[in-house]
Design a protein around this motif. Structure first.
Motif, PDB file in Angstrom:
ATOM      1  N   ALA A  53      -1.202  -7.122  -4.526  1.00 35.94           N
ATOM      2  CA  ALA A  53      -1.928  -5.881  -4.239  1.00 35.94           C
ATOM      3  C   ALA A  53      -1.522  -5.308  -2.886  1.00 35.94           C
ATOM      4  CB  ALA A  53      -3.433  -6.142  -4.267  1.00 35.94           C
ATOM      5  N   GLU A  54      -1.285  -6.188  -1.907  1.00 40.54           N
ATOM      6  CA  GLU A  54      -0.879  -5.730  -0.580  1.00 40.54           C
ATOM      7  C   GLU A  54       0.537  -5.158  -0.610  1.00 40.54           C
ATOM      8  OE1 GLU A  54      -3.584  -8.841   2.039  1.00 40.54           O
ATOM      9  OE2 GLU A  54      -1.552  -9.392   1.423  1.00 40.54           O
ATOM     10  N   ILE A  55       1.403  -5.755  -1.421  1.00 39.11           N
ATOM     11  CA  ILE A  55       2.761  -5.222  -1.586  1.00 39.11           C
ATOM     12  C   ILE A  55       2.688  -3.806  -2.151  1.00 39.11           C
ATOM     13  CG2 ILE A  55       4.945  -5.455  -2.833  1.00 39.11           C
ATOM     14  CD1 ILE A  55       4.470  -8.499  -2.823  1.00 39.11           C
ATOM     15  N   GLU A  56       1.852  -3.629  -3.159  1.00 40.44           N
ATOM     16  CA  GLU A  56       1.698  -2.315  -3.786  1.00 40.44           C
ATOM     17  C   GLU A  56       1.118  -1.308  -2.800  1.00 40.44           C
ATOM     18  OE1 GLU A  56      -0.696  -3.327  -7.146  1.00 40.44           O
ATOM     19  OE2 GLU A  56       1.039  -3.775  -8.426  1.00 40.44           O
ATOM     20  N   GLU A  57       0.217  -1.777  -1.934  1.00 41.34           N
ATOM     21  CA  GLU A  57      -0.381  -0.882  -0.940  1.00 41.34           C
ATOM     22  C   GLU A  57       0.663  -0.410   0.059  1.00 41.34           C
ATOM     23  OE1 GLU A  57      -3.943  -0.897   2.430  1.00 41.34           O
ATOM     24  OE2 GLU A  57      -3.625  -2.633   1.132  1.00 41.34           O
ATOM     25  N   VAL A  58       1.536  -1.319   0.481  1.00 41.07           N
ATOM     26  CA  VAL A  58       2.591  -0.945   1.427  1.00 41.07           C
ATOM     27  C   VAL A  58       3.562   0.045   0.789  1.00 41.07           C
ATOM     28  CG1 VAL A  58       4.588  -1.794   2.725  1.00 41.07           C
ATOM     29  CG2 VAL A  58       2.454  -3.092   2.732  1.00 41.07           C
ATOM     30  N   ARG A  59       3.948  -0.214  -0.464  1.00 36.97           N
ATOM     31  CA  ARG A  59       4.912   0.648  -1.136  1.00 36.97           C
ATOM     32  C   ARG A  59       4.273   1.956  -1.596  1.00 36.97           C
ATOM     33  NH1 ARG A  59       7.493  -0.430  -5.654  1.00 36.97           N
ATOM     34  NH2 ARG A  59       9.194   0.883  -4.928  1.00 36.97           N
ATOM     35  N   GLY A  60       2.955   1.940  -1.825  1.00 33.18           N
ATOM     36  CA  GLY A  60       2.290   3.142  -2.299  1.00 33.18           C
ATOM     37  C   GLY A  60       2.481   3.376  -3.779  1.00 33.18           C
TER      38      GLY A  60
END
Length: 220
Positions: free
Chosen positions: A113-120
């Motif tokens: 989820a944090e990876i997705e948040e960084v990538r948007g």
């Protein structure tokens, strides 16, 4: 009570050095110091032998290299370009996969989820599978938060692949600029600024199936 290495003769030390050299050459993977110590005669000064062996191979075609606390022989860096045609393998990795790898490297341990948040943008189903198959990432500990999400971290294979001893050697913003990577992949600027900015802006949406990048095994 501390353990003091046993005194050995110069002949015994030379034999231990030969054995250490043979163990490292025979191993397909980098070898941990604890494993080396177990396989050498009792009382062997492992650190001293590693230093001697590194000095012995300092100007040779292969050199002794430390990789995340483990040791292995690798082609000398200055000869790598001449060997490229023999060991280079091109892999087609999408931009999304490369960005995900960079985010994990710079922000680990990090959840999906944090990876997705960084990538948007959400991760496609196979992105992490590709990195797992390459051996560059592995599951880390679960977060002590609701749902106990799994985290992701890099592996020693990742360090070995890109020729770095530990994560402290990851390039910073200025190094990425000097290499021209920020012009080619603007999103890496945000990723590398992890220590320079408290808040990281989300990336822009992009098609996970965008045209893949050709990644040389020796380059990131």
């Amino acid at each position: 009570m501390s353990h003091t290495p046993l005194l050995v003769s110069s002949r015994e030390r030379a034999q231990a050095l030969r054995l250490l050299e043979a163990i490292l050459f025979a191993s397909r993977e980098p070898v941990a110091e604890a494993t080396l110590q177990e396989r050498l005669p009792e009382g062997t000064d492992l650190k001293g032998l590693l230093a001697d062996l590194a000095a012995l191979y300092e100007n040779r075609g292969v050199v002794l290299t430390r990789i995340g606390g483990k040791w292995a022989f690798r082609t000398a860096a200055d000869l790598a370009p001449m060997m490229a045609h023999e060991r280079t393998q091109l892999r087609k990795l999408s931009r999304a996969t490369m960005e995900t790898m960079a985010i994990i490297a710079y922000h680990q341990p990090i959840t999906r989820a944090e990876i997705e948040e960084v990538r948007g943008v959400g991760l496609s189903k196979g992105t992490l599978d590709v990195l797992l198959e390459a051996g560059w990432v592995k599951p880390g500990r679960r977060r002590e938060s609701p749902g106990r999400p799994l985290t992701w971290v890099t592996t020693d294979v990742f360090l070995d692949q890109f020729g770095i001893a530990d994560l402290k050697e990851l390039p910073g913003v200025e190094e990425l600029k000097a290499a021209g990577l920020l012009d080619k992949r603007p999103s890496l600027a945000t990723i590398a600024m992890r220590e320079e900015e408290a808040d990281m802006p989300a990336g822009t949406d992009e098609d996970e199936g965008a045209e893949p990048l050709l990644l040389d095994d020796e380059e990131f």
